[in-house]
Design a protein around this motif. Sequence first.
Motif, PDB file in Angstrom:
ATOM      1  N   VAL A 267       0.862  -1.175   0.000  1.00  0.00           N
ATOM      2  CA  VAL A 267       0.000   0.000   0.000  1.00  0.00           C
ATOM      3  C   VAL A 267       0.900   1.227   0.000  1.00  0.00           C
ATOM      4  CG1 VAL A 267      -1.956  -1.118   1.158  1.00  0.00           C
ATOM      5  CG2 VAL A 267      -0.225   0.020   2.526  1.00  0.00           C
TER       6      VAL A 267
ATOM      7  N   SER B  49       2.653   4.303   1.175  1.00  0.00           N
ATOM      8  CA  SER B  49       2.995   4.761   2.524  1.00  0.00           C
ATOM      9  C   SER B  49       2.512   6.179   2.808  1.00  0.00           C
ATOM     10  CB  SER B  49       4.505   4.693   2.741  1.00  0.00           C
ATOM     11  OG  SER B  49       4.949   3.367   2.655  1.00  0.00           O
TER      12      SER B  49
ATOM     13  N   CYS C  39      -1.143   6.086   3.379  1.00  0.00           N
ATOM     14  CA  CYS C  39      -1.365   5.459   4.672  1.00  0.00           C
ATOM     15  C   CYS C  39      -1.197   6.468   5.812  1.00  0.00           C
ATOM     16  CB  CYS C  39      -0.397   4.293   4.836  1.00  0.00           C
ATOM     17  SG  CYS C  39      -0.545   3.441   6.403  1.00  0.00           S
TER      18      CYS C  39
ATOM     19  N   SER D 284      -0.914   4.127  11.894  1.00  0.00           N
ATOM     20  CA  SER D 284      -0.578   3.807  10.503  1.00  0.00           C
ATOM     21  C   SER D 284      -0.718   2.306  10.269  1.00  0.00           C
ATOM     22  CB  SER D 284       0.827   4.294  10.149  1.00  0.00           C
ATOM     23  OG  SER D 284       1.790   3.704  10.989  1.00  0.00           O
ATOM     24  N   TYR D 285      -0.514   1.518  11.296  1.00  0.00           N
ATOM     25  CA  TYR D 285      -0.705   0.064  11.202  1.00  0.00           C
ATOM     26  C   TYR D 285      -2.157  -0.245  10.830  1.00  0.00           C
ATOM     27  CZ  TYR D 285      -0.836  -4.826  12.767  1.00  0.00           C
ATOM     28  OH  TYR D 285      -0.993  -6.184  12.845  1.00  0.00           O
TER      29      TYR D 285
ATOM     30  N   GLU E 280      -3.039   0.861   7.266  1.00  0.00           N
ATOM     31  CA  GLU E 280      -2.576  -0.062   6.222  1.00  0.00           C
ATOM     32  C   GLU E 280      -3.632  -1.109   5.899  1.00  0.00           C
ATOM     33  OE1 GLU E 280       2.029  -0.831   5.917  1.00  0.00           O
ATOM     34  OE2 GLU E 280       1.317  -1.221   7.965  1.00  0.00           O
TER      35      GLU E 280
ATOM     36  N   LEU F 211      -5.576  -1.482   2.364  1.00  0.00           N
ATOM     37  CA  LEU F 211      -5.509  -2.753   1.654  1.00  0.00           C
ATOM     38  C   LEU F 211      -6.911  -3.256   1.316  1.00  0.00           C
ATOM     39  CD1 LEU F 211      -3.823  -5.035   0.479  1.00  0.00           C
ATOM     40  CD2 LEU F 211      -3.870  -6.104   2.745  1.00  0.00           C
TER      41      LEU F 211
END
Length: 76
Positions: free
Chosen positions: A24, A26, A29, A40-41, A44, A48
């Motif tokens: 993805v 960055s 994100c 940010s985790y 993602e 996705l």
Amino acid sequence: LDLSLALNHLADAEQEFLPRTIAVDSATCLQLAHSHGCSSYDAEFVLLAQQLQCPLLTFDRKLLQLFPEVALKPGS
């Protein structure tokens, strides 16, 4: 495990899984995480799901609230 064996296992795992990964963007994100107040985790996974045009199944209440267009609670 000794280091040599661990490195061998790591190489085997990367060979098996890396061809099946999907990247993805960055920057997108980080922008999504910043604008929605999530990690940010988490962003993602949202990106996705959007990219794959599929739902993001999660029990995470914050994601369900922030991203109702993509996040769904399993079984609902």
